[in-house]
Design an enzyme around this catalytic site. Structure first.
Site, short mmCIF file in Angstrom:
data_model
loop_
_atom_site.label_atom_id
_atom_site.label_comp_id
_atom_site.label_asym_id
_atom_site.label_seq_id
_atom_site.Cartn_x
_atom_site.Cartn_y
_atom_site.Cartn_z
N HIS A 184 -9.28 8.14 4.45
CA HIS A 184 -8.49 7.74 5.11
C HIS A 184 -8.92 8.08 6.53
CE1 HIS A 184 -5.03 6.67 2.22
NE2 HIS A 184 -5.67 5.73 2.04
N GLY A 185 -9.15 6.63 7.53
CA GLY A 185 -9.80 6.79 8.89
C GLY A 185 -10.76 6.63 8.90
N ASP B 205 0.65 -1.07 -0.21
CA ASP B 205 0.12 0.06 0.21
C ASP B 205 0.87 1.05 -0.16
OD1 ASP B 205 -2.52 1.38 0.04
OD2 ASP B 205 -2.90 1.39 2.22
N HIS B 206 0.35 2.14 -0.59
CA HIS B 206 0.58 3.81 -0.05
C HIS B 206 2.09 3.43 -0.58
CE1 HIS B 206 -2.89 5.63 -0.72
NE2 HIS B 206 -2.93 4.84 0.15
N GLY C 268 -10.28 4.41 1.46
CA GLY C 268 -10.68 4.88 2.56
C GLY C 268 -12.36 4.01 2.80
N ASN D 25 -10.78 -0.70 -0.71
CA ASN D 25 -9.43 -0.94 0.96
C ASN D 25 -9.95 -0.64 2.21
OD1 ASN D 25 -7.14 -0.72 -1.44
ND2 ASN D 25 -6.71 0.82 -1.25
#
Ligand code: 13P
Length: 284
Positions: free
Chosen positions: A179-180, A82-83, A208, A229
């Site tokens: 995200h989060g 990922d990232h 996200g 994701n």
């Protein structure tokens, strides 16, 4: 055919408009649990890992654990980084046999992003691996990566040119998700997904995922979001499961019972996403 390429998983999901869950795992238990959820639902699955976790456990060990646990199940599974803004870390994963990387050069200028992503695609394709490309930073911090500020959005022409010039295998546009945990309801730009897919039919990656509704997921998947994701929901399930078990069993000291309880909760959580995303029964 347990371990397969990211390209084959996404091609089928994109063609048939279902979503494949990509869970951010962080240890052997969560890795095993998401594979087990896929086996129980006959679903393809993407196991993804943050750079922070790779630095803690090691690219080689993670790949060995993944291959061993995936090969026990007759479902298609693939391993993704990922990232990753760091070329060397992505390269180390590819050398260790990973199937895919998100080379995240979204903080660089457009031209530099194109240059570095193209280089990564050339390298990854030599290994038979895939590259997810990102132009605009996804809002929110994930394992120390990212920012709470909204990134700049590029034009449709720039996005399409980026996809064509770099040769990426999937694209992660900014579409209003973050995200989060969402602190306010996200405004999702469905039209942007539709116009990107119409202009350049490539699997879209939905970042996200935690906190979106079933309808939001399903509308985005129908438009072409083939990889979905999920990270924060897994972390929450994992931590809450420990807390629940330990408070319900204050004098239990058998760690295997505790771990079995946590694993069962993670399996159940992963299965519920696979049902929402429509990947159940899609393991060819
Ligand atoms: P969430 O943490 O919101 O599930 O997002 C996961 C993600 O997009 C990982 O890249």
């Amino acid at each position: 055919m347990p371990v397969v390429s990211m390209q084959s998983i996404l091609a089928d999901a994109f063609a048939h408009r279902y979503g494949v869950a990509a869970f951010n795992v962080f240890n052997d238990l969560t890795l095993d649990a998401v594979l087990e959820a896929a086996a129980q639902t006959n679903s393809p699955v993407i196991v993804q890992v943050s750079v922070k976790t790779v630095k803690q456990i090691g690219a080689g060990l993670l790949q060995l654990m993944f291959a061993e646990l995936a090969n026990r199940r007759p479902i298609p599974a693939t391993l993704h980084l990922d990232h990753c803004p760091d070329f060397a870390v992505a390269q180390a994963c590819l050398e260790a046999g990973w199937n895919s990387v998100l080379f995240d050069a979204s903080n660089l200028s457009y031209d530099e992003n194109v240059r570095q992503t193209t280089e990564m695609v050339t390298l990854a394709h030599r290994y038979g691996a895939a590259v997810e490309g990102e132009l605009e930073p996804v809002k929110g911090v994930e394992d120390d990566h990212g920012s709470d500020e909204e990134g700049a959005i590029v034009t449709l022409e720039q996005a399409v040119q980026f996809m064509r010039l770099t040769g990426i295998d999937s694209f992660a546009p900014a579409i209003g998700t973050a995200h989060g945990v969402y602190t306010s309801a996200p405004t999702i730009n469905y039209a942007r997904v539709a116009e990107i897919v119409a202009a350049q039919p490539l699997p879209i990656v939905l970042h996200g995922g935690t906190g979106l509704s079933d309808t939001q997921f399903q509308q985005l998947i129908a438009l072409g979001c083939a990889k979905v994701n999920i990270s924060t929901a897994l972390k929450i399930t994992y931590a809450d499961s420990y807390r629940t078990y330990l408070s319900a069993h204050p004098s239990e000291y058998n760690p295997l019972k505790l771990l079995d309880a946590v694993r069962a909760d993670v399996v159940a959580m992963a299965k519920s996403y696979m049902q929402i995303f429509g990947s159940v029964g899609r393991a060819a």
